[in-house]
Design a protein around this motif. Structure first.
Motif, PDB file in Angstrom:
ATOM      1  N   ILE A 165       0.843  -1.199   0.000  1.00  0.00           N
ATOM      2  CA  ILE A 165       0.000   0.000   0.000  1.00  0.00           C
ATOM      3  C   ILE A 165       0.874   1.243   0.000  1.00  0.00           C
ATOM      4  N   PHE A 166       2.002   1.183   0.705  1.00  0.00           N
ATOM      5  CA  PHE A 166       2.880   2.339   0.830  1.00  0.00           C
ATOM      6  C   PHE A 166       4.085   2.264  -0.105  1.00  0.00           C
ATOM      7  N   ASP A 167       4.073   1.345  -1.036  1.00  0.00           N
ATOM      8  CA  ASP A 167       5.170   1.191  -1.992  1.00  0.00           C
ATOM      9  C   ASP A 167       4.919   2.139  -3.165  1.00  0.00           C
ATOM     10  N   LEU A 168       5.558   3.308  -3.133  1.00  0.00           N
ATOM     11  CA  LEU A 168       5.346   4.333  -4.152  1.00  0.00           C
ATOM     12  C   LEU A 168       5.674   3.812  -5.541  1.00  0.00           C
ATOM     13  N   GLU A 169       6.779   3.104  -5.660  1.00  0.00           N
ATOM     14  CA  GLU A 169       7.204   2.583  -6.968  1.00  0.00           C
ATOM     15  C   GLU A 169       6.166   1.628  -7.544  1.00  0.00           C
ATOM     16  N   LYS A 170       5.672   0.714  -6.732  1.00  0.00           N
ATOM     17  CA  LYS A 170       4.669  -0.257  -7.184  1.00  0.00           C
ATOM     18  C   LYS A 170       3.366   0.437  -7.565  1.00  0.00           C
ATOM     19  N   ASN A 171       2.899   1.343  -6.718  1.00  0.00           N
ATOM     20  CA  ASN A 171       1.646   2.041  -6.999  1.00  0.00           C
ATOM     21  C   ASN A 171       1.758   2.951  -8.212  1.00  0.00           C
TER      22      ASN A 171
ATOM     23  N   GLY B 117      17.119   6.550  -9.694  1.00  0.00           N
ATOM     24  CA  GLY B 117      16.743   5.283 -10.303  1.00  0.00           C
ATOM     25  C   GLY B 117      15.261   4.978 -10.234  1.00  0.00           C
ATOM     26  N   PHE B 118      14.489   5.821  -9.560  1.00  0.00           N
ATOM     27  CA  PHE B 118      13.062   5.569  -9.427  1.00  0.00           C
ATOM     28  C   PHE B 118      12.384   5.464 -10.791  1.00  0.00           C
ATOM     29  N   HIS B 119      12.622   6.443 -11.644  1.00  0.00           N
ATOM     30  CA  HIS B 119      11.936   6.481 -12.942  1.00  0.00           C
ATOM     31  C   HIS B 119      12.274   5.245 -13.787  1.00  0.00           C
ATOM     32  N   ALA B 120      13.542   4.878 -13.842  1.00  0.00           N
ATOM     33  CA  ALA B 120      13.938   3.706 -14.632  1.00  0.00           C
ATOM     34  C   ALA B 120      13.307   2.436 -14.080  1.00  0.00           C
ATOM     35  N   SER B 121      13.308   2.288 -12.780  1.00  0.00           N
ATOM     36  CA  SER B 121      12.707   1.109 -12.157  1.00  0.00           C
ATOM     37  C   SER B 121      11.200   1.072 -12.387  1.00  0.00           C
ATOM     38  N   ALA B 122      10.541   2.227 -12.195  1.00  0.00           N
ATOM     39  CA  ALA B 122       9.089   2.301 -12.408  1.00  0.00           C
ATOM     40  C   ALA B 122       8.752   2.013 -13.866  1.00  0.00           C
ATOM     41  N   GLN B 123       9.543   2.536 -14.797  1.00  0.00           N
ATOM     42  CA  GLN B 123       9.285   2.310 -16.218  1.00  0.00           C
ATOM     43  C   GLN B 123       9.399   0.825 -16.571  1.00  0.00           C
ATOM     44  N   THR B 124      10.355   0.137 -15.993  1.00  0.00           N
ATOM     45  CA  THR B 124      10.492  -1.309 -16.201  1.00  0.00           C
ATOM     46  C   THR B 124       9.259  -2.041 -15.683  1.00  0.00           C
ATOM     47  N   MET B 125       8.777  -1.642 -14.507  1.00  0.00           N
ATOM     48  CA  MET B 125       7.590  -2.271 -13.940  1.00  0.00           C
ATOM     49  C   MET B 125       6.344  -1.946 -14.771  1.00  0.00           C
TER      50      MET B 125
END
Length: 174
Positions: A5-11, A152-160
């Motif tokens: 619920i609090f995982d910004l990257e996942k959400n 690295g947030f954007h790159a990781s989020a884009q992969t997800m």
């Protein structure tokens, strides 16, 4: 890994998977906050379920984007209250109706025509209605100012996001 619920990257990635088309993203940037604002405007005319002290304001967030989103929510709340005290209900509900119909129609066109996918709120109502304006703000900060809560947030989020879109496409083909 912690609470999802609090995982910004996942959400953010989950929301991003429903909003990958640039035109759909622009439509959401244009209409999400007015929908939020006019919903609050309409709520200004409804009696409270219970009374809170007038100094109580519950939008608290540790992150800078959360603080900005809370500030925007506060501005919407103050602005809608200002309008509600100056407009009669007979005019206010018409403004709300037009803004909501135009906004939701725009979002529907964005998903149906440009994204080719049902909106996120059909799968996750809370994410679609409550977190939608926040993620639109987050997307705008990222797109226009290069904001990342951490490197690295954007790159990781884009992969997800790409993985979720591919999973959706595979399910759709079956």
């Amino acid at each position: 890994m912690g609470n999802k619920i609090f995982d910004l990257e996942k959400n953010f990635s989950s929301f991003g998977a429903y909003h990958s088309n640039p035109i759909n993203i622009a439509i959401h940037m244009l209409f999400s906050w007015p929908i939020f604002f006019t919903a609050i405007l309409l709520l200004d005319y409804t009696p409270p379920l219970f009374n809170l002290p007038t100094s109580t304001f519950l939008f608290l967030e540790a992150m800078s984007t959360g603080t900005l989103a809370a500030l925007l929510c506060w501005v919407c709340w103050i602005g809608s209250n200002f309008l509600a005290t100056r407009l009669r209900f007979s005019l206010a509900w018409k403004i709300v109706l037009v803004a909501q119909v135009v906004g939701w129609t725009g979002l529907s066109i964005g998903h149906g025509v440009f994204e080719g996918r049902a909106p996120a709120l059909l799968d996750n109502l809370a994410q679609g209605l409550i977190m939608g304006p926040y993620f639109v703000l987050f997307e705008a900060l990222q797109k226009f100012f290069g904001y990342e809560p951490y490197p690295g947030f954007h790159a990781s989020a884009q992969t997800m996001i790409e993985a979720e879109i591919n999973e959706w496409r595979e399910k759709k083909q079956k």
